[in-house]
Motif scaffolding. Sequence first.
Motif, PDB file in Angstrom:
ATOM      1  N   UNK A   1      11.346 -53.806  61.303  1.00 51.17           N
ATOM      2  CA  UNK A   1      12.112 -52.641  61.739  1.00 51.17           C
ATOM      3  C   UNK A   1      11.352 -51.690  62.583  1.00 51.17           C
ATOM      4  N   UNK A   2       9.985 -51.642  62.285  1.00 53.71           N
ATOM      5  CA  UNK A   2       9.204 -50.989  63.615  1.00 53.71           C
ATOM      6  C   UNK A   2       9.074 -51.512  64.696  1.00 53.71           C
ATOM      7  N   UNK A   3       9.023 -53.098  64.745  1.00 58.35           N
ATOM      8  CA  UNK A   3       8.960 -53.631  66.022  1.00 58.35           C
ATOM      9  C   UNK A   3      10.324 -53.409  66.706  1.00 58.35           C
ATOM     10  N   UNK A   4      11.311 -53.727  66.088  1.00 59.29           N
ATOM     11  CA  UNK A   4      12.825 -53.393  66.637  1.00 59.29           C
ATOM     12  C   UNK A   4      12.821 -52.178  67.485  1.00 59.29           C
ATOM     13  N   UNK A   5      12.334 -50.894  66.775  1.00 63.78           N
ATOM     14  CA  UNK A   5      12.426 -49.816  67.062  1.00 63.78           C
ATOM     15  C   UNK A   5      11.595 -49.612  68.538  1.00 63.78           C
TER      16      UNK A   5
ATOM     17  N   UNK B   1      10.520 -52.141  70.615  1.00 62.75           N
ATOM     18  CA  UNK B   1      11.029 -52.911  71.624  1.00 62.75           C
ATOM     19  C   UNK B   1      12.401 -52.543  72.212  1.00 62.75           C
ATOM     20  N   UNK B   2      12.997 -52.189  71.433  1.00 62.95           N
ATOM     21  CA  UNK B   2      14.423 -51.487  71.694  1.00 62.95           C
ATOM     22  C   UNK B   2      14.329 -50.305  72.588  1.00 62.95           C
ATOM     23  N   UNK B   3      13.222 -49.473  72.207  1.00 64.90           N
ATOM     24  CA  UNK B   3      12.965 -48.456  72.723  1.00 64.90           C
ATOM     25  C   UNK B   3      12.059 -48.563  74.099  1.00 64.90           C
TER      26      UNK B   3
END
Lengths: 314, 329
Positions: free
Chosen positions: B299-303, B305-307
């Motif tokens: 979840x943290x990585x997604x946020x 990378x997507x940011x």
Amino acid sequence: MNAQLNDAELAESAKATEAAPATTRRDAASIAALHDAEAADVHVSVDDVDLAAELTGADASTTASPDVAEYAMRLGDDALILSQRLGWWISRAPELEEDMALANIALDLLGHARSLLHYAGTATGRSEDDLAYWRDEHEFRCAWLFEQPNGDFAHTIARGLIAAIYMQELYTALSASTDASLAAIAAKSVKEVAYHRDHAVQWTLRLAGGTEESRARMLVALTDTWPYIDELFRDDELHERLGDVAPLPSSLRAGFDEVWSAVLAEAEIAERDYVNPKVGHSSGGGRFGNHSTHLGPILAEMQVLARRHPGATW
Amino acid sequence: MTLTAPDASALHPDGDDVAELQARFDAIIEADQRIEPRDWMPEAYRKTLIRQISQHAHSEIIGMQPEGNWISRAPSLKRKAILMAKVQDEAGHGLYLYSAAQTLGISRDEMTEQLITSRARYSSIFNYPTPTWADMGAIGWLVDGAAICNQVPLCRASYGPYGRAMVRICKEESFHQRQGFEILLELSQGTPEQHEMAQDAVNRWYWPSLMMFGPPDDESPNSAQSMAWKIKRFSNDELRQRFVGMLVPQAEVLGLTLPDPNLRWNEETGQWDMSEIDWTEFHEVLAGRGPANAQRIQHRRDAHEQGAWVREAAAAYAEKQAARERQAA
């Protein structure tokens, strides 16, 4: 060097562990005492006292007329649904500062929604929660703009920009309402919306003037969101009946356009960059309960727990 | 007053100087005064603090997720507002703590990188799932309650920026604990189903919250040095005892049972007798085999990378603005 910890601060923080109730009686008085202890505790960031204060605009013993209630419900639903949308970002934003900023905006909007729905409910003896959790989709009065998905960060900013410019015009005008409760809510909200607008403007400029990718994304977002502007400014019979209680939505358009054009000009975005002539304005009938396909799932999620336990308090 | 400037020679002084600096450092600690960022400090002290403060910051950030899970479904608008404010506070705590760690010579990017590549630890308590609304109450009452017991003494930690960050954090945590207690009280006194929901959540969170104080004193590898440096002020077991003592009367008010049949006050020892803690579970969760470990990091990585494109845009824009200003000047 060697700055001593401020003794008062230390005492206060030590007290924090003891502030939880130590009473062993389960009677109403002890629970009331618990609430009093909270009320006396002023160092807390958001507590019951602050939350109650957010309702003061509508807290007078006045009862809204059916028309005023309908109007308050429209505004309250706009704020509630946008807040619900923004809440998703918390823990998912591009950086920690944005987690905080978006949460802040969502919280402000929720505060506006609670005041407005509380007031709307006085007409029919319903609470803010009755209105938020126990109405079905066709009974909601939000405009389509607020229902639109978060999309990527650019979509959230484009939606937020339109919403905040609109709300600032609206609440500024509504502060002069002949309805004292609406005027009070608007006067409080307009200060917060000014911050939301600034936040959206800053990000619009950054994204439009940042990298090639961010500019492209910002333009897509504006193209996707632009069709939902018109619905916000449509007059209908309710506004005619309300007279000096509320501004005509169409009367807010010039102010909106002025700010909107100025922001896009600074971002070096021309109308042809985002207006797709093949796509008209949305038919948006939110004010009459005809919603985009997005509202149903939003409500399903928002209402699921409350509806699982009819009559329960939380 | 500053002993040395933070340049390279100050960080790597000669042997004689080190002895003198060490003596002054020891004197400051001894006198219960504060070490500040520009003061000389032993490398091990710096490393210990970076480890502890960054872990603490990561815990706040990962801790946003289990509660963030219920923002969209909070059962009343008031509860929704309180929960949103609480999760927002956690982001704020993460920020204060990252800033405190940065004063020790590590960047936020490095810390973020360590977190999303699973090289950094965070409190394993956040690897438990939050299947019901009552978990919002139990997390506030038990997890934040345990955190307060751990953290209030840290307000006096010898490192200035950490201690000051903790003062601000503790103020907000006390509110978090009370809102958790309030949620549970409301549920416990509500419908039978709500009461059951509350008891179930307390059953699930009680033992993990006791484990938050860390292993028993005789098995805690880092504790002794941290206590000598006055980063830590009380032992794990002392704090655990204090916490249980606080919970017992509160559970009575709540009308909920703490899930330990052997829990009782022992007059003789002046301590709470309790069942053995299942440390196997603790070590499992700590080793990353908790139910939600991978999910939390993902979840943290997604946020992050997507940011990335947003952060790049902000940086590029700031650079262009600065260039424009230089040109205008």
